[in-house]
Design a protein around this motif. Structure first.
Motif, PDB file in Angstrom:
ATOM      1  N   ARG A 141     -25.782 -20.681  53.747  1.00  0.00           N
ATOM      2  CA  ARG A 141     -24.804 -21.564  54.612  1.00  0.00           C
ATOM      3  C   ARG A 141     -25.732 -22.155  55.638  1.00  0.00           C
ATOM      4  O   ARG A 141     -24.972 -22.693  56.729  1.00  0.00           O
ATOM      5  CB  ARG A 141     -24.034 -20.284  55.330  1.00  0.00           C
ATOM      6  N   PHE A 142     -26.653 -22.727  55.546  1.00  0.00           N
ATOM      7  CA  PHE A 142     -27.745 -23.385  56.316  1.00  0.00           C
ATOM      8  C   PHE A 142     -28.023 -23.116  57.548  1.00  0.00           C
ATOM      9  O   PHE A 142     -28.140 -23.697  58.754  1.00  0.00           O
ATOM     10  CB  PHE A 142     -26.950 -24.648  56.276  1.00  0.00           C
ATOM     11  N   CYS A 143     -27.939 -21.659  57.695  1.00  0.00           N
ATOM     12  CA  CYS A 143     -28.447 -20.980  58.908  1.00  0.00           C
ATOM     13  C   CYS A 143     -29.982 -20.803  59.105  1.00  0.00           C
ATOM     14  O   CYS A 143     -30.640 -21.112  57.716  1.00  0.00           O
ATOM     15  CB  CYS A 143     -27.783 -19.904  58.951  1.00  0.00           C
ATOM     16  N   GLU A 144     -30.471 -20.808  60.177  1.00  0.00           N
ATOM     17  CA  GLU A 144     -31.906 -20.610  60.407  1.00  0.00           C
ATOM     18  C   GLU A 144     -32.104 -19.103  60.415  1.00  0.00           C
ATOM     19  O   GLU A 144     -31.782 -18.373  61.524  1.00  0.00           O
ATOM     20  CB  GLU A 144     -32.447 -21.166  61.648  1.00  0.00           C
ATOM     21  N   VAL A 145     -32.480 -18.345  59.367  1.00  0.00           N
ATOM     22  CA  VAL A 145     -32.368 -16.851  59.124  1.00  0.00           C
ATOM     23  C   VAL A 145     -33.949 -16.291  59.132  1.00  0.00           C
ATOM     24  O   VAL A 145     -34.919 -16.654  58.713  1.00  0.00           O
ATOM     25  CB  VAL A 145     -31.949 -16.770  57.674  1.00  0.00           C
TER      26      VAL A 145
END
Length: 272
Positions: free
Chosen positions: A64-68
């Motif tokens: 989901r294009f998060c910075e994880v």
């Protein structure tokens, strides 16, 4: 305040006996995708996955294009998470960390989540405090925990009849009850819970027992600690748990494992 350091070390050894990537590869990741949707993740949000294992939920968030950031106290699991993310061409930061002592600044994440991981840390109050500390005001916490009255809870009870859990350590399955999560997070924001199910599908009951005995660290450790006669009895009892939950009716195994989904929105307004 209780000192759970010895228990934490024993848990690290137990989880290290197995290979969560083998389990994850054969478990449809419905729970992780559903949690990410319940958390309403947005692109560029900073997400921490606590006790991430091999990163099933971390990877769902990265899609989901998060910075994880995936954190866990078993380095081998994190290496598997990094490898699996790389197969999909996804960015994933990994940090070796104990859920009871997270090495991150206050309010440094928009979202913190844990799927069937943080629930096993012995110091539950400290884990809850750490999750609340590292998420920003107005941020979200998403937790999944097996219910005590579900098939995974029954499996743990069977093991506990052969090997008693450490004295003074609260049951991890408390996290799978609305009452306990309200005790841990109530008063720190809005909270909602829902009971969900995760299907397990295996070729047979016998396959499930052998598969978990080989790759699920706590089960492998429990069986290894017993003599031959009691080991055989435990395997029989494990098989009975699966038979009682089986809804397939055709010789294969399909069992729906109940879990509690908790979403907390931390009180306060985002900075800036």
């Amino acid at each position: 305040m209780s000192d759970f350091s010895a228990v934490t070390r024993a848990q690290r050894r137990a989880w290290g006996l197995g290979d969560l990537s083998m389990l994850a590869a054969r478990t449809p990741p419905l729970y992780a995708e559903r949690l990410c949707e319940e958390l309403d993740l947005r692109a560029r949000e900073r997400v921490l996955d606590v006790a991430a294992g091999t990163g099933t939920a971390s990877i769902a968030a990265a899609r989901r294009f998060c910075e994880v950031v995936a954190s866990d106290f078993v380095p081998e699991s994190l290496e598997a998470a990094r490898r699996l993310a790389g197969v999909e061409g996804l960015e994933l930061d990994v940090r070796v960390a104990d859920a009871q002592d997270l090495p991150f600044a206050d309010g440094s994440f928009d979202v913190v989540m844990s799927t069937f991981g943080a629930m096993f840390a012995p110091d539950q109050e400290r884990v809850a405090a750490e999750l609340l500390r590292v998420v920003r005001p107005g941020g979200r916490i998403g937790l999944l925990a097996w219910r005590p009255d579900g098939v995974v809870g029954a499996y743990a009870k069977v093991i506990g009849r052969y090997l008693a859990p450490p004295p003074g350590v609260p049951s991890p399955f408390g996290w799978g009850t609305a009452r306990r999560v309200r005790e841990l997070f109530g008063g720190h924001g809005t909270l909602r819970t829902a009971t969900r199910t995760q299907p397990f599908r295996y070729p047979s009951v016998e396959f499930a027992v052998g598969f978990l005995a080989e790759w699920y660290g706590p089960a492998r450790g429990a069986l290894a600690a017993l003599g031959e006669e009691r080991r055989a009895a435990l395997r029989d009892d494990m098989a009975e748990v699966w038979r009682s939950a089986d809804r397939a009716g055709d010789g294969t195994l399909v069992a729906d494992a109940a879990y509690l989904e908790t979403v907390v929105v931390k009180e306060g307004r985002p900075n800036g």
